[in-house]
Design an enzyme around this catalytic site. Structure first.
Site, mmCIF file in Angstrom:
data_model
loop_
_atom_site.group_PDB
_atom_site.id
_atom_site.type_symbol
_atom_site.label_atom_id
_atom_site.label_comp_id
_atom_site.label_asym_id
_atom_site.label_seq_id
_atom_site.Cartn_x
_atom_site.Cartn_y
_atom_site.Cartn_z
ATOM 1 N N GLU A 53 14.961 53.143 29.998
ATOM 2 C CA GLU A 53 14.904 54.425 30.690
ATOM 3 C C GLU A 53 15.632 55.514 29.918
ATOM 4 O O GLU A 53 15.177 56.659 29.848
ATOM 5 C CB GLU A 53 15.512 54.301 32.095
ATOM 6 N N ALA A 163 3.770 11.535 14.699
ATOM 7 C CA ALA A 163 4.383 11.129 13.434
ATOM 8 C C ALA A 163 3.928 9.727 13.083
ATOM 9 O O ALA A 163 3.519 8.954 13.957
ATOM 10 C CB ALA A 163 5.912 11.171 13.543
ATOM 11 N N TRP A 171 3.563 17.751 6.947
ATOM 12 C CA TRP A 171 3.309 18.702 8.012
ATOM 13 C C TRP A 171 2.022 18.298 8.686
ATOM 14 O O TRP A 171 1.001 18.150 8.017
ATOM 15 C CB TRP A 171 3.170 20.094 7.415
ATOM 16 N N ARG A 208 12.811 31.608 10.043
ATOM 17 C CA ARG A 208 12.563 31.976 8.648
ATOM 18 C C ARG A 208 11.740 33.266 8.594
ATOM 19 O O ARG A 208 10.595 33.311 9.069
ATOM 20 C CB ARG A 208 11.847 30.838 7.926
#
Length: 369
Positions: A53, A163, A171, A208
């Site tokens: 504001e 995984a 990745w 990052r």
């Protein structure tokens, strides 16, 4: 009115600029309009700095007298690190204030609107309220329940694996998905992981700049207020030489003896003793403590065991699932360590968004109430 909806939409757009920087404050935007003409705009950038504001009033100047102010959250009525915004609107001569939602903060809730009305200002509340609540879901939950909004991020293959059996997981997804995760980290008050992930992946959980994909202004704001990195390590298995600790100060939640506290403090880290639940850190108590410290949003980036523990405890508000176009096979690790015996035990989720992110898919799902 269509004008009210349009102007509030613009105020929400401004508020989103604070997505990465307002913690522990809410994200707020303001637009001042008269006769369909925008006279001033503002958004809250950082705690301790002027609210939305004030920025909008400064831009509007004397033209604010007799105008309408559109604000995404009820103007504050108490003296905090900055003066009350309700008073600023009154002193500027604003004739009408349209608010998206009432402030859930007990110190403000309803008082700001009352002060405006007592000053003779016409007040309307509830324009685009759902959008405003979504933008500040973490702040609202902390104020109403004393807990932060918990978002669990998971990366998986098409066959639901996270995984390889060895623990190898980098990745699964591509650079676009990794950029999206960086933005999730940047908007969180806390990024939290467990000992297994930090030991296996060498995770740092940092933001990052080169992967954020934001403009220079928002990148600078995000980096100026990085999230608190929290490690859940009940038995202090992660050595202080691990990359996680070398990346900067961290908070370690543990059930281990407090005698190790000085050793952690010497390297700039805080050791937080949390009561155990079934031999593990009590996650509900940990979240309560993080909320007490002002955490609005917690991003959990953990392996199947800790992510599963959050899910089993009913502590997850939102899942962010990144799915890669690959199979990892039946020996790979599952998405969550959460054994279920019957279909009736399976938790129901609602998919609220699904979209392509580079070569991967991003699914946003929430538990069914």
């Amino acid at each position: 009115m269509l004008l009210d909806v349009s102007c509030m939409g613009r105020a929400l757009e401004l508020a989103r600029k604070g997505l990465y920087s307002t913690h522990p404050n809410p994200r707020v935007g303001c637009v001042i309009v008269r006769d369909g003409q925008v006279l001033g705009e503002g958004w809250h950038a950082r705690a301790g700095e002027p609210h939305a504001e004030v920025h909008a009033l400064q831009q509007a100047g004397e033209q604010a007298r007799g105008a309408t102010a559109y604000v995404t959250l009820e103007p504050c009525s108490h003296q905090g690190r900055t003066p009350p915004c309700a008073d600023a609107l009154i002193q500027a001569g604003i004739a009408r204030v349209v608010v998206a939602m009432q402030d859930p903060n007990p110190e403000v809730s309803g008082r700001g609107l009352l002060r405006l009305m007592q000053a003779g200002i016409a007040v309307q509340c509830g324009v685009l309220e759902q959008q405003a609540r979504s933008l500040n879901a973490g702040f609202i939950k902390r104020m109403e329940q004393g807990l932060p909004f918990v978002r669990v991020k998971l990366a998986m293959s098409l066959d639901g694996r996270t995984a390889m059996a060895s623990g190898e997981s980098q990745w699964i997804t591509g650079p676009a998905a990794r950029g999206a995760v960086q933005r999730l980290r940047a908007q969180a008050s806390v990024v939290l992981s467990g000992a297994d992930t930090v030991l296996t992946d060498g995770a740092r959980l940092t933001v990052r700049a080169d992967e954020l994909g934001l403009d220079a202004e928002l990148t600078a704001l995000a980096l100026a207020r990085p999230p608190l990195r929290v490690l859940v390590d009940g038995q202090l298995r992660v050595p202080l030489t691990a990359p996680f600790y070398q990346a900067g100060a961290a908070l370690v939640a543990t059930c281990a003896a407090a005698s190790a506290r000085e050793r952690f403090l010497e390297q700039g880290h805080e050791l937080l003793a949390v009561p155990a639940s079934n031999g593990h850190v009590d996650l509900h108590k940990l979240l309560s403590e993080l909320a007490r410290r002002g955490a609005n949003e917690v991003l959990v980036e953990a392996g199947p065991r800790l992510a599963g523990a959050f899910a089993k405890a009913g502590l997850v508000d939102e899942y962010q699932l990144f799915m890669a176009a690959t199979f990892l096979g039946s020996s790979a690790k599952p998405l969550l360590d959460w054994p279920l015996a019957r279909m009736a035990d399976a938790p129901a989720l609602k998919i609220v968004d699904i979209r392509a992110i580079g070569d991967d898919w991003r699914i946003t799902a929430v538990p069914q109430v």
